[in-house]
Enzyme design. Structure first.
Site, short mmCIF file in Angstrom:
data_model
loop_
_atom_site.label_atom_id
_atom_site.label_comp_id
_atom_site.label_asym_id
_atom_site.label_seq_id
_atom_site.Cartn_x
_atom_site.Cartn_y
_atom_site.Cartn_z
N SER A 1 1.03 -1.09 -0.04
CA SER A 1 -0.10 0.07 -0.18
C SER A 1 0.73 1.23 -0.01
CB SER A 1 -0.84 -0.03 1.17
OG SER A 1 -0.24 0.06 2.27
N LYS B 1 12.50 -11.73 1.47
CA LYS B 1 13.75 -12.27 2.10
C LYS B 1 13.88 -13.80 2.23
CE LYS B 1 11.67 -10.52 5.67
NZ LYS B 1 11.21 -9.36 6.33
N ASP C 1 13.92 -14.88 10.51
CA ASP C 1 13.97 -13.74 9.63
C ASP C 1 15.41 -13.06 9.31
OD1 ASP C 1 12.39 -11.25 8.70
OD2 ASP C 1 13.91 -10.45 9.97
N LYS D 1 18.09 -13.07 6.19
CA LYS D 1 18.82 -11.90 5.76
C LYS D 1 20.27 -12.23 5.60
CE LYS D 1 15.16 -8.81 7.38
NZ LYS D 1 14.50 -8.33 8.60
N GLY E 1 8.73 -1.56 8.38
CA GLY E 1 7.78 -0.61 8.63
C GLY E 1 7.35 -0.49 7.03
N1 LIG Z 1 6.70 -5.11 6.91
C1 LIG Z 1 7.97 -4.88 6.77
O1 LIG Z 1 8.58 -4.15 7.49
C2 LIG Z 1 8.68 -5.47 5.97
C3 LIG Z 1 10.18 -5.01 5.75
C4 LIG Z 1 11.18 -5.56 4.88
C5 LIG Z 1 10.51 -6.69 4.23
N2 LIG Z 1 9.04 -7.01 4.15
C6 LIG Z 1 8.81 -7.91 3.26
O2 LIG Z 1 7.88 -7.47 2.38
C7 LIG Z 1 6.81 -8.45 2.01
C8 LIG Z 1 5.33 -7.95 2.26
O3 LIG Z 1 5.33 -7.73 3.76
P1 LIG Z 1 4.24 -7.09 4.53
O4 LIG Z 1 4.79 -6.54 5.63
O5 LIG Z 1 3.68 -6.05 3.33
O6 LIG Z 1 3.03 -8.15 4.54
P2 LIG Z 1 1.46 -8.01 4.43
O7 LIG Z 1 0.86 -9.35 5.13
O8 LIG Z 1 1.28 -6.68 5.28
O9 LIG Z 1 1.22 -8.04 2.98
C9 LIG Z 1 0.99 -8.94 2.08
C10 LIG Z 1 -0.15 -8.84 1.08
O10 LIG Z 1 -0.18 -9.77 0.25
C11 LIG Z 1 -1.52 -10.32 0.08
N3 LIG Z 1 -1.50 -11.72 -0.36
C12 LIG Z 1 -1.26 -12.80 -0.18
N4 LIG Z 1 -1.42 -13.77 -0.99
C13 LIG Z 1 -1.72 -13.18 -2.28
C14 LIG Z 1 -1.88 -13.49 -3.60
N5 LIG Z 1 -1.63 -14.76 -3.93
N6 LIG Z 1 -2.09 -12.39 -4.50
C15 LIG Z 1 -2.06 -11.18 -4.08
N7 LIG Z 1 -2.15 -10.69 -2.71
C16 LIG Z 1 -1.82 -11.67 -2.02
C17 LIG Z 1 -1.92 -10.23 1.50
O11 LIG Z 1 -3.40 -10.37 1.51
C18 LIG Z 1 -1.43 -9.10 1.97
O12 LIG Z 1 -2.26 -8.30 1.94
C19 LIG Z 1 7.23 -9.86 2.58
O13 LIG Z 1 8.04 -10.43 1.79
C20 LIG Z 1 8.15 -9.28 3.91
O14 LIG Z 1 8.98 -9.86 4.46
C21 LIG Z 1 8.42 -6.41 4.65
N1 LIG Z 2 10.04 -8.80 10.91
C1 LIG Z 2 11.13 -8.06 10.42
C2 LIG Z 2 10.56 -6.99 9.56
C3 LIG Z 2 11.59 -6.45 8.63
O1 LIG Z 2 12.11 -7.31 7.83
C4 LIG Z 2 11.73 -7.07 11.53
O2 LIG Z 2 11.46 -7.16 12.82
O3 LIG Z 2 13.14 -6.64 11.40
#
Ligand SMILES: NC(=O)c1ccc[n+]([C@@H]2O[C@H](COP(=O)([O-])OP(=O)(O)OC[C@H]3O[C@@H](n4cnc5c(N)ncnc54)[C@H](O)[C@@H]3O)[C@@H](O)[C@H]2O)c1
Ligand SMILES: N[C@@H](CCO)C(=O)O
Ligand code: NA
Length: 430
Positions: A19, A107, A203, A207, A306
């Site tokens: 988003s 990751k 996690d 990394k 975040g």
């Molecule tokens: N949140 C963080 O701080 C952060 C930091 C670094 C990396 N990441 C990585 O980013 C990625 C997303 O993380 P996030 O925190 O936004 O997770 P999230 O759970 O908030 O978002 C993932 C979204 O994908 C959707 N989804 C699941 N299956 C799907 C499909 N088949 N088609 C379409 N959408 C689908 C889910 O409904 C969900 O809304 C992950 O790989 C995570 O490891 C997140």
């Molecule tokens: N869950 C992870 C998000 C970032 O990859 C953390 O706490 O650092």
């Protein structure tokens, strides 16, 4: 010269990170176009469940059919922010087959099967970028892949998980136990409903695998990484660390072996001196040291998680792959030519802290010291505290292998004079 025809982007996943990616793509559209040399257009957004309004996103772009979206001929770049292994892997491979470059924050997938993704990118002449996958917003993978490509990296050491750093920081500042600090992290939204991946070190291990692979030009997967989480870290361990003017941190350490042919990657809690720069990394921040032959020591610090910080890294990658598309080039692919051998943790040498409850009588210290000597584990310091006929010996060793320390502890446990052994923890950063 600005191209008028837009580059088309498909976004897979619209959660915390997705988003924010969509928001920044919209609000910064003019700047992004100027920096890339062509407008970038969000051409489709795949979500798991439709029927919900998503702020700032044209409802006509939303689809629940990611499989069809990645096959569209007009898509130039696919941004994967779903997470997990499948369907993310299948979608990325299909996107590449259909000619799209890929930006991912995943990751878990990169650490499990990055080489398959890299091979597919090379085969189809597209890019695979994933700066957000390690240490969120902090530019770290591009410095390793590009800026340090002419140097020889010896060691990467850092804090790469924000949730566990928050918990350990709270335990240090408030004296709380692990469970209490985890509850606080959950209440504040740092820890997820299921915190396993963070607190058990999965996690951070993913990394570490990605960092080791890039740093040492070698294939390293999550399975190659030695892993211990923080669930066993007690308030007493944190207090012991404090008594030594240390703090407990969950560290990821990737090192070139002394033989020059091997690499070790490990994630575990460790005591580090309060004077060490990593000790001042508080709350949910990340920090990574990279030590290389010519550059010396580099430190990268910032928010590792975040929505907006992670989206910043995704957008940086998006700009890079769009520029490459326009120039008909691709960025660096997998570099695994060095093919070093990933080594088990038993060969890594670290210092250890341990605290022994022993009978307080003549000759006990000598008997304990003899067991260390038998296993060639040299003692650096011993501090003794007497209490009710028993004594606590707080021992810090010089560097020893994990295997030697484990054998020492096993023998100590078999001695009548040793009542209990606690606070076994590595000591790093001295
Ligand atoms: N949140 C963080 O701080 C952060 C930091 C670094 C990396 N990441 C990585 O980013 C990625 C997303 O993380 P996030 O925190 O936004 O997770 P999230 O759970 O908030 O978002 C993932 C979204 O994908 C959707 N989804 C699941 N299956 C799907 C499909 N088949 N088609 C379409 N959408 C689908 C889910 O409904 C969900 O809304 C992950 O790989 C995570 O490891 C997140
Ligand atoms: N869950 C992870 C998000 C970032 O990859 C953390 O706490 O650092
Ligand atoms: Na990063």
């Amino acid at each position: 010269m600005m191209r008028t025809q837009p580059l088309k982007v498909a976004l897979l996943g619209c959660g915390v990170v997705g988003s924010e990616v969509a928001r920044i793509m919209t609000t910064h559209a003019t700047d992004l176009a100027a920096r890339i040399g062509a407008p970038v257009e969000l051409a489709g957004v795949a979500v798991r469940r439709g029927g919900r309004e998503r702020a700032g996103i044209d409802p006509a772009l939303i689809t629940t059919d990611a499989v069809e979206l990645v096959k569209r001929d007009d898509i130039d770049v696919v941004v994967e922010v779903i997470g997990g292994i499948e369907p993310a892997r299948g979608l990325i491979l299909s996107a590449m087959e259909h000619g799209a470059s890929v930006v991912s924050a995943n990751k878990a997938l990169l650490a499990e099967d990055g080489s398959t993704l890299h091979a597919s990118a090379a085969k189809h002449g597209v890019d695979l970028y994933y700066e957000a996958a390690v240490a969120g917003a902090i530019p770290l993978l591009r410095p390793l892949r590009e800026s340090l490509a002419g140097d020889k990296v010896e060691r990467v050491l850092g804090i790469v998980n924000g949730t566990t750093n928050f918990i350990l920081d709270r335990m240090d500042t408030t004296g709380a136990g692990f469970a209490e600090a985890l509850d606080e992290a959950t209440a504040l939204g740092y820890a997820e409903a299921d915190p396993t991946a963070d607190i058990e070190g999965f996690d951070a291990a993913a990394k570490a695998a990605i960092l080791a692979g890039l740093a040492f030009h070698t294939r390293v997967t999550a399975a190659d990484v030695y892993r211990e989480g923080i669930t066993e870290v007690s308030a007493a361990d944190v207090a012991s660390a404090k008594a030594m003017d240390c703090v407990v941190k969950l560290l990821a350490i990737c090192e070139r072996g002394a033989d020059g042919q091997s690499v070790s990657a490990r994630v575990h809690p460790a005591m580090i001196p309060r004077s060490h720069p990593l000790a001042s990394v508080r709350e949910a921040y990340n920090a990574v040291f990279v030590e290389s032959e010519a550059a010396g020591q580099l430190m990268f610090y910032g928010p590792g998680a975040g929505g907006a910080p992670t989206a910043s890294a995704v957008l940086g990658d998006l700009v890079a792959v769009c520029r490459n598309k326009l120039s008909g080039a691709t960025g660096p692919g997998e570099s695994a030519y060095a093919a070093l051998t990933p080594q088990p943790v038993g060969i890594a040498r670290t210092r250890y802290h341990l605290s022994l409850d022993v009978a307080d009588r003549a000759g006990v210290l000598a008997q304990v010291a003899a067991v260390f000597a038998q296993h060639d584990v040299s003692i650096d310091t011993v501090r003794q505290q007497g209490r009710d006929g028993d004594a606590t010996l707080v021992i810090v060793t010089h560097t020893a292998t994990d295997a030697a320390l484990a054998a020492t502890v096993a023998d100590l446990r078999g001695m009548d004079i040793v009542r209990d052994i606690a606070g076994i923890m590595r000591v790093e950063g001295e």
